[in-house]
Design a protein around this motif. Structure first.
Motif, mmCIF file in Angstrom:
data_model
loop_
_atom_site.group_PDB
_atom_site.id
_atom_site.type_symbol
_atom_site.label_atom_id
_atom_site.label_comp_id
_atom_site.label_asym_id
_atom_site.label_seq_id
_atom_site.Cartn_x
_atom_site.Cartn_y
_atom_site.Cartn_z
ATOM 1 N N GLY A 43 0.832 -1.197 0.000
ATOM 2 C CA GLY A 43 0.000 0.000 0.000
ATOM 3 C C GLY A 43 0.861 1.238 0.000
ATOM 4 N N CYS A 44 0.760 2.023 1.073
ATOM 5 C CA CYS A 44 1.427 3.327 1.129
ATOM 6 C C CYS A 44 2.940 3.226 1.336
ATOM 7 C CB CYS A 44 0.815 4.146 2.266
ATOM 8 S SG CYS A 44 1.113 3.428 3.899
ATOM 9 N N ILE A 45 3.409 2.117 1.853
ATOM 10 C CA ILE A 45 4.824 1.885 2.192
ATOM 11 C C ILE A 45 5.314 2.913 3.206
ATOM 12 C CG2 ILE A 45 7.102 1.253 1.254
ATOM 13 C CD1 ILE A 45 5.912 1.031 -1.462
ATOM 14 N N GLY A 48 0.913 3.982 6.961
ATOM 15 C CA GLY A 48 -0.355 4.684 7.103
ATOM 16 C C GLY A 48 -1.616 3.928 6.744
ATOM 17 N N CYS A 49 -1.504 2.865 5.963
ATOM 18 C CA CYS A 49 -2.735 2.238 5.452
ATOM 19 C C CYS A 49 -3.048 0.886 6.109
ATOM 20 C CB CYS A 49 -2.652 2.069 3.941
ATOM 21 S SG CYS A 49 -1.470 0.816 3.399
ATOM 22 N N GLY A 50 -2.075 0.216 6.634
ATOM 23 C CA GLY A 50 -2.290 -1.071 7.288
ATOM 24 C C GLY A 50 -2.399 -2.262 6.359
ATOM 25 N N VAL A 51 -2.282 -2.041 5.073
ATOM 26 C CA VAL A 51 -2.448 -3.127 4.101
ATOM 27 C C VAL A 51 -1.379 -4.214 4.258
ATOM 28 C CG1 VAL A 51 -2.221 -3.614 1.624
ATOM 29 C CG2 VAL A 51 -3.711 -1.785 2.398
ATOM 30 N N CYS A 52 -0.208 -3.831 4.705
ATOM 31 C CA CYS A 52 0.915 -4.778 4.764
ATOM 32 C C CYS A 52 1.004 -5.492 6.111
ATOM 33 C CB CYS A 52 2.220 -4.043 4.483
ATOM 34 S SG CYS A 52 2.638 -2.850 5.768
ATOM 35 N N LYS A 53 -0.073 -5.511 6.847
ATOM 36 C CA LYS A 53 -0.065 -6.128 8.187
ATOM 37 C C LYS A 53 0.272 -7.608 8.088
ATOM 38 C CE LYS A 53 -3.178 -6.413 12.160
ATOM 39 N NZ LYS A 53 -4.516 -5.944 12.600
ATOM 40 N N ALA A 84 4.631 -4.668 7.691
ATOM 41 C CA ALA A 84 5.847 -5.085 6.987
ATOM 42 C C ALA A 84 6.652 -3.903 6.476
ATOM 43 C CB ALA A 84 5.483 -6.018 5.825
ATOM 44 N N CYS A 85 6.018 -2.757 6.300
ATOM 45 C CA CYS A 85 6.763 -1.580 5.841
ATOM 46 C C CYS A 85 7.434 -0.852 6.997
ATOM 47 C CB CYS A 85 5.851 -0.628 5.073
ATOM 48 S SG CYS A 85 4.582 0.169 6.077
ATOM 49 N N ARG A 86 7.196 -1.304 8.215
ATOM 50 C CA ARG A 86 7.761 -0.643 9.396
ATOM 51 C C ARG A 86 8.658 -1.566 10.213
ATOM 52 N NH1 ARG A 86 7.843 4.676 8.939
ATOM 53 N NH2 ARG A 86 5.874 5.684 9.380
HETATM 54 S S1 FES Z 1 2.028 -0.400 3.078
HETATM 55 FE FE1 FES Z 1 0.682 1.000 4.113
HETATM 56 S S2 FES Z 1 1.072 0.557 6.190
HETATM 57 FE FE2 FES Z 1 2.517 -0.673 5.145
#
Ligand code: FES
Length: 128
Positions: A43-45, A48-53, A84-86
């Motif tokens: 998602g946002c990388i 912010g979006c939570g998609v990569c949970k 995963a982006c964090r």
């Molecule tokens: S890609 Fe959006 S929170 Fe990780």
């Protein structure tokens, strides 16, 4: 000038069987994207979006930045969930994509072209 090779560890995505080497100084998501791999929703990388949970099933990660409580609660964090982006791996990792995203993500993968994000905005492209 010679630079030493960057330390990497293996990352395994349980649902897909995808494996890739990820630098210990980069996020699980960026390591996957750098190698053109798939398996974790993107998602946002930027946290912010939570998609990569994901849930870390085995191995260790360290935080690369704040993880929004809107996407990962304290209870979930205690169970191994993170974004995963964090998170950067510090040892070999086996992870699962968050259960609430698996169904939609894999349905989309089966139907969609691989480039689902705009190269200019890095945002998901609209489906028509
Ligand atoms: S890609 Fe959006 S929170 Fe990780």
């Amino acid at each position: 000038m010679w630079t030493p090779p960057r330390p990497t560890v293996n990352v395994h995505v349980a649902q897909t069987g995808e494996c890739y080497d990820c630098g210990t100084d980069e996020s699980l998501l960026k390591g996957m994207l750098r190698l053109g791999r798939r398996g974790i929703p993107v998602g946002c990388i930027n946290g912010g979006c939570g998609v990569c949970k994901v849930r870390i099933v085995e191995g260790c990660v360290q935080p690369l930045g704040p993880v929004s409580r809107a996407h990962v609660s304290e209870d979930e964090e205690a169970q191994g969930y993170t974004l995963a982006c964090r998170a950067a791996p510090t040892a070999a990792v086996r992870l699962e994509v968050s259960a609430c995203l698996v169904k939609n993500f894999y349905r989309a993968c089966a139907n969609a072209a691989p480039a689902a994000f705009s190269p200019t905005t890095n945002q998901p492209t609209k489906e028509t």
